[in-house]
Design a protein around this motif. Structure first.
Motif, PDB file in Angstrom:
ATOM      1  N   TRP A 249       0.885  -1.221   0.065  1.00  0.00           N
ATOM      2  CA  TRP A 249      -0.124   0.008  -0.111  1.00  0.00           C
ATOM      3  C   TRP A 249       0.867   1.323   0.170  1.00  0.00           C
ATOM      4  CZ3 TRP A 249      -4.414   2.092  -1.174  1.00  0.00           C
ATOM      5  CH2 TRP A 249      -4.787   3.288  -0.487  1.00  0.00           C
TER       6      TRP A 249
ATOM      7  N   LEU B 248      -6.333  10.234 -11.096  1.00  0.00           N
ATOM      8  CA  LEU B 248      -6.259   9.100 -11.694  1.00  0.00           C
ATOM      9  C   LEU B 248      -5.599   9.255 -13.106  1.00  0.00           C
ATOM     10  CD1 LEU B 248      -6.903   6.070 -11.385  1.00  0.00           C
ATOM     11  CD2 LEU B 248      -9.215   6.580 -11.739  1.00  0.00           C
TER      12      LEU B 248
ATOM     13  N   LEU C 219       0.914   8.616 -11.808  1.00  0.00           N
ATOM     14  CA  LEU C 219       1.044   7.348 -11.082  1.00  0.00           C
ATOM     15  C   LEU C 219       2.141   6.569 -11.859  1.00  0.00           C
ATOM     16  CD1 LEU C 219      -2.790   6.333 -11.421  1.00  0.00           C
ATOM     17  CD2 LEU C 219      -1.456   6.636  -9.044  1.00  0.00           C
TER      18      LEU C 219
ATOM     19  N   LEU D 277      -0.776  -1.497 -10.691  1.00  0.00           N
ATOM     20  CA  LEU D 277      -1.499  -0.858  -9.575  1.00  0.00           C
ATOM     21  C   LEU D 277      -3.076  -1.148  -9.464  1.00  0.00           C
ATOM     22  CD1 LEU D 277      -0.363   2.701 -10.579  1.00  0.00           C
ATOM     23  CD2 LEU D 277       0.950   1.015  -9.274  1.00  0.00           C
TER      24      LEU D 277
ATOM     25  N   ALA E 266      -5.755   1.119  -7.912  1.00  0.00           N
ATOM     26  CA  ALA E 266      -5.760   2.594  -7.430  1.00  0.00           C
ATOM     27  C   ALA E 266      -7.256   2.356  -6.265  1.00  0.00           C
ATOM     28  CB  ALA E 266      -6.134   3.462  -8.272  1.00  0.00           C
ATOM     29  N   LYS E 267      -7.203   3.172  -5.402  1.00  0.00           N
ATOM     30  CA  LYS E 267      -8.453   3.332  -4.521  1.00  0.00           C
ATOM     31  C   LYS E 267      -8.659   4.945  -4.705  1.00  0.00           C
ATOM     32  CE  LYS E 267     -11.062   3.064  -1.093  1.00  0.00           C
ATOM     33  NZ  LYS E 267     -12.422   3.438  -1.590  1.00  0.00           N
TER      34      LYS E 267
ATOM     35  N   LEU F   9     -12.153   0.507  -6.357  1.00  0.00           N
ATOM     36  CA  LEU F   9     -11.055   0.303  -6.771  1.00  0.00           C
ATOM     37  C   LEU F   9     -10.781  -0.081  -8.233  1.00  0.00           C
ATOM     38  CD1 LEU F   9     -10.367  -2.629  -3.821  1.00  0.00           C
ATOM     39  CD2 LEU F   9      -9.430  -0.132  -4.029  1.00  0.00           C
TER      40      LEU F   9
ATOM     41  N   THR G 275      -7.900  -1.040 -11.489  1.00  0.00           N
ATOM     42  CA  THR G 275      -6.646  -1.243 -11.809  1.00  0.00           C
ATOM     43  C   THR G 275      -6.085  -0.638 -12.962  1.00  0.00           C
ATOM     44  OG1 THR G 275      -7.368  -4.025 -11.397  1.00  0.00           O
ATOM     45  CG2 THR G 275      -5.399  -3.489 -12.682  1.00  0.00           C
TER      46      THR G 275
ATOM     47  N   VAL H 147      -6.946  10.068  -6.495  1.00  0.00           N
ATOM     48  CA  VAL H 147      -6.698   8.695  -5.918  1.00  0.00           C
ATOM     49  C   VAL H 147      -5.957   9.119  -4.451  1.00  0.00           C
ATOM     50  CG1 VAL H 147      -4.588   6.878  -6.060  1.00  0.00           C
ATOM     51  CG2 VAL H 147      -5.693   8.189  -8.437  1.00  0.00           C
TER      52      VAL H 147
ATOM     53  N   TYR I  59      -2.626   3.756  -3.604  1.00  0.00           N
ATOM     54  CA  TYR I  59      -2.696   2.690  -4.460  1.00  0.00           C
ATOM     55  C   TYR I  59      -1.996   1.715  -4.092  1.00  0.00           C
ATOM     56  CZ  TYR I  59       1.650   4.739  -5.978  1.00  0.00           C
ATOM     57  OH  TYR I  59       2.986   5.189  -6.134  1.00  0.00           O
TER      58      TYR I  59
END
Length: 122
Positions: free
Chosen positions: A53, A67, A72, A77, A79-80, A85, A87, A107, A110
């Motif tokens: 995390w 995002l 990133l 990954l 991502a939250k 969530l 990918t 984000v 992640y």
């Protein structure tokens, strides 16, 4: 199907062990991942799959990472974002819809797949 079943069992265990609102909701609605997965359930599961995390937001600091591929790292990954969530693999979102909100979605953090060394260790 394996991930779905693993999460269903994790939801079921959580509902049996805990005595909180989530456990009650899981008991009433059922442990199916179709009803959603709480962060207490999915977080441990994702870590057990070889991810780590990385938080990207601090309390009171506002959104620092969106995002977007340029904000990133490359790699695999998860991502939250708010209530979801998603990918991202090497900058490309893999989801059933585009959750990016035209690159404006914040984000919270992640999970990134840990790299294996040449000899198979973590």
């Amino acid at each position: 199907m394996q991930v779905y079943e693993d999460l269903r069992l994790a939801n079921e265990r959580y509902a049996q062990v805990k005595n909180d609102r989530l456990a009650k909701r899981l008991s009433i609605k059922g442990a199916s991942p179709r009803n959603g997965n709480h962060r207490n359930v999915f977080h441990d599961y994702i870590l057990a799959q070889g991810f780590e995390w990385v938080p990207t937001m601090k309390i009171g600091a506002g959104c620092q990472v969106h995002l977007r591929p340029d904000e990133l790292p490359n790699g695999v990954l998860i991502a939250k974002v708010s209530k979801h969530l998603t990918t991202i693999i090497d900058g490309v979102i893999h989801d059933t819809h585009d959750p990016s909100r035209d690159g404006n979605r914040c984000v919270y953090g992640y999970y990134i797949k840990k790299r294996q060394d040449l000899f198979g260790g973590a």
